[in-house]
Write a protein that holds these residues in place. Structure first.
Motif, PDB file in Angstrom:
ATOM      1  N   ILE A 171       0.913  -0.989  -0.035  1.00  0.00           N
ATOM      2  CA  ILE A 171       0.021  -0.018  -0.037  1.00  0.00           C
ATOM      3  C   ILE A 171       0.861   1.261  -0.034  1.00  0.00           C
ATOM      4  O   ILE A 171       0.593   2.294  -0.796  1.00  0.00           O
ATOM      5  CB  ILE A 171      -1.150  -0.059   1.336  1.00  0.00           C
ATOM      6  N   VAL A 172       1.818   1.085   0.654  1.00  0.00           N
ATOM      7  CA  VAL A 172       3.022   2.398   0.751  1.00  0.00           C
ATOM      8  C   VAL A 172       3.326   2.563  -0.408  1.00  0.00           C
ATOM      9  O   VAL A 172       3.425   3.911  -0.791  1.00  0.00           O
ATOM     10  CB  VAL A 172       3.860   2.116   2.021  1.00  0.00           C
ATOM     11  N   ASP A 173       4.044   1.528  -1.050  1.00  0.00           N
ATOM     12  CA  ASP A 173       4.736   1.716  -2.533  1.00  0.00           C
ATOM     13  C   ASP A 173       3.635   2.359  -3.582  1.00  0.00           C
ATOM     14  O   ASP A 173       3.988   2.959  -4.580  1.00  0.00           O
ATOM     15  CB  ASP A 173       5.284   0.261  -2.948  1.00  0.00           C
ATOM     16  N   ALA A 174       2.408   1.898  -3.439  1.00  0.00           N
ATOM     17  CA  ALA A 174       1.206   2.264  -4.612  1.00  0.00           C
ATOM     18  C   ALA A 174       0.709   3.405  -4.221  1.00  0.00           C
ATOM     19  O   ALA A 174       0.398   4.151  -5.199  1.00  0.00           O
ATOM     20  CB  ALA A 174       0.274   1.263  -4.295  1.00  0.00           C
ATOM     21  N   GLU A 175       0.774   4.051  -2.998  1.00  0.00           N
ATOM     22  CA  GLU A 175       0.025   5.332  -2.663  1.00  0.00           C
ATOM     23  C   GLU A 175       0.833   6.292  -2.275  1.00  0.00           C
ATOM     24  O   GLU A 175       0.619   7.518  -2.822  1.00  0.00           O
ATOM     25  CB  GLU A 175      -0.937   4.987  -1.526  1.00  0.00           C
ATOM     26  N   VAL A 216       6.019   4.975  11.438  1.00  0.00           N
ATOM     27  CA  VAL A 216       5.183   5.938  10.800  1.00  0.00           C
ATOM     28  C   VAL A 216       4.761   5.624   9.480  1.00  0.00           C
ATOM     29  O   VAL A 216       3.377   5.930   9.329  1.00  0.00           O
ATOM     30  CB  VAL A 216       6.414   6.971  10.455  1.00  0.00           C
ATOM     31  N   LEU A 217       5.125   4.838   8.624  1.00  0.00           N
ATOM     32  CA  LEU A 217       4.486   3.987   7.429  1.00  0.00           C
ATOM     33  C   LEU A 217       3.370   3.300   7.909  1.00  0.00           C
ATOM     34  O   LEU A 217       2.391   3.500   7.404  1.00  0.00           O
ATOM     35  CB  LEU A 217       5.650   3.198   6.773  1.00  0.00           C
ATOM     36  N   TRP A 218       3.286   2.590   9.218  1.00  0.00           N
ATOM     37  CA  TRP A 218       2.240   1.895   9.411  1.00  0.00           C
ATOM     38  C   TRP A 218       1.278   2.665   9.985  1.00  0.00           C
ATOM     39  O   TRP A 218      -0.085   2.422   9.747  1.00  0.00           O
ATOM     40  CB  TRP A 218       2.528   1.129  10.930  1.00  0.00           C
ATOM     41  N   ASP A 219       1.522   3.870  10.682  1.00  0.00           N
ATOM     42  CA  ASP A 219       0.386   4.916  11.057  1.00  0.00           C
ATOM     43  C   ASP A 219      -0.285   5.372   9.837  1.00  0.00           C
ATOM     44  O   ASP A 219      -1.383   5.511   9.691  1.00  0.00           O
ATOM     45  CB  ASP A 219       0.943   5.807  11.871  1.00  0.00           C
ATOM     46  N   LYS A 220       0.546   5.710   8.831  1.00  0.00           N
ATOM     47  CA  LYS A 220       0.039   6.426   7.437  1.00  0.00           C
ATOM     48  C   LYS A 220      -0.822   5.410   6.687  1.00  0.00           C
ATOM     49  O   LYS A 220      -1.799   5.626   6.190  1.00  0.00           O
ATOM     50  CB  LYS A 220       1.071   6.815   6.528  1.00  0.00           C
ATOM     51  N   THR A 221      -0.402   4.075   6.654  1.00  0.00           N
ATOM     52  CA  THR A 221      -1.177   3.153   5.995  1.00  0.00           C
ATOM     53  C   THR A 221      -2.389   2.845   6.531  1.00  0.00           C
ATOM     54  O   THR A 221      -3.525   2.867   6.212  1.00  0.00           O
ATOM     55  CB  THR A 221      -0.194   1.571   6.147  1.00  0.00           C
ATOM     56  N   LEU A 222      -2.566   2.899   8.305  1.00  0.00           N
ATOM     57  CA  LEU A 222      -3.872   2.569   8.841  1.00  0.00           C
ATOM     58  C   LEU A 222      -4.802   3.705   8.320  1.00  0.00           C
ATOM     59  O   LEU A 222      -5.907   3.340   8.306  1.00  0.00           O
ATOM     60  CB  LEU A 222      -3.641   2.453  10.368  1.00  0.00           C
ATOM     61  N   VAL A 223      -4.543   4.885   8.436  1.00  0.00           N
ATOM     62  CA  VAL A 223      -5.102   5.901   8.089  1.00  0.00           C
ATOM     63  C   VAL A 223      -5.770   6.033   6.884  1.00  0.00           C
ATOM     64  O   VAL A 223      -6.866   6.159   6.559  1.00  0.00           O
ATOM     65  CB  VAL A 223      -4.495   7.442   8.367  1.00  0.00           C
ATOM     66  N   TYR A 224      -4.876   5.615   5.726  1.00  0.00           N
ATOM     67  CA  TYR A 224      -5.105   5.397   4.546  1.00  0.00           C
ATOM     68  C   TYR A 224      -6.151   4.478   4.287  1.00  0.00           C
ATOM     69  O   TYR A 224      -7.317   4.722   3.617  1.00  0.00           O
ATOM     70  CB  TYR A 224      -3.910   5.376   3.551  1.00  0.00           C
TER      71      TYR A 224
END
Length: 245
Positions: A171-175, A216-224
């Motif tokens: 998700i991180v890489d795609a978004e 931080v990436l986990w936090d951003k992913t959960l919110v996304y």
């Protein structure tokens, strides 16, 4: 509790003795008891009820709040934060349920599995030494057998852990990518430090920067995932099926 157990307690009084006849569920974890009838001989010792006082300014001051309204406002904020975090997790769980991992990176998989096994073997060796025992005597099997048992548990853990991590990184890489700006990272470090009640310098010493960035990436992913989730109202049929399950 076994279905029917708590319902059978209702209406009885303190000091009363009686029997409860119920049946263990078919899927009960102890196979010898699954689906079997059972009688519990009950004696109710005491019955207690939680009685909450009215929230006054006096009580608020004892809890380091200026007024009762300030205490209530903080309680509401805490409740809203808890609900938000719960919704984040629910949305993520649904995303994980709907995802399929075709294969795991072999090197990373083995690295995680070996780390799991070595940690628990080391832990049980330490526990055995505390009692002046050898590992084989403490766990009731040879170290080789014990390692195989731990490895089975480790595979379940690694499968679940890596699945979630791989989904997150996909998700991180795609978004939005893995790169973090200095200001974004610093803001999160301050946030994490505040939650732990330590300084930002202490947080940096406590955690490797790579781990902090991953968080931080986990936090951003959960919110996304949460913000892009489609909320579906549960129907009465869904509720009935959920209860039956």
């Amino acid at each position: 509790f076994i279905p029917g157990f708590e319902d059978a307690l209702v209406g009885h009084k303190a000091g009363e003795s009686f029997d409860i006849n119920v049946t263990f569920p078919e899927e009960y974890h102890e196979e010898t008891l699954a689906g079997q009838p059972v009688r519990f001989a009950i004696t109710i010792k005491t019955i207690k009820e939680a009685v909450y006082p009215e929230v006054t300014d006096e009580i608020a001051k004892k809890l380091n709040f200026e007024t009762a309204d300030a205490l209530k406002a903080q309680a509401r904020t805490n409740a809203e934060d808890a609900v938000y975090k719960d919704n984040l997790q629910k949305a993520w769980n649904k995303a994980v349920e709907g995802a399929t991992i075709k294969s795991y990176p072999e090197e990373l998989y083995n690295y995680k599995l070996d780390g799991f096994v070595e940690y628990y073997v080391g832990y049980y060796k330490y526990m055995a030494s505390m009692y002046g025992m050898e590992l084989k005597d403490y766990v009731g099997m040879s170290e080789e057998e014990f390692r195989k048992d731990i490895e089975k548990e480790g595979r379940e853990y690694v499968n679940s852990y890596l699945k979630e991590e791989m989904i997150m990184l996909s998700i991180v890489d795609a978004e939005f990518g893995r790169e973090l700006s200095e200001s974004e990272l610093q803001q999160k470090i301050e946030e994490y430090a505040k939650k732990e009640g330590i300084t930002t310098e202490a947080l940096k010493e406590k955690y490797h920067e790579k781990d902090t960035k991953t968080n931080v990436l986990w936090d951003k992913t959960l919110v996304y995932v949460y913000e892009n989730a489609v909320v579906v109202e549960e129907t009465s049929t869904d509720a009935e099926n959920s209860s039956a399950e």
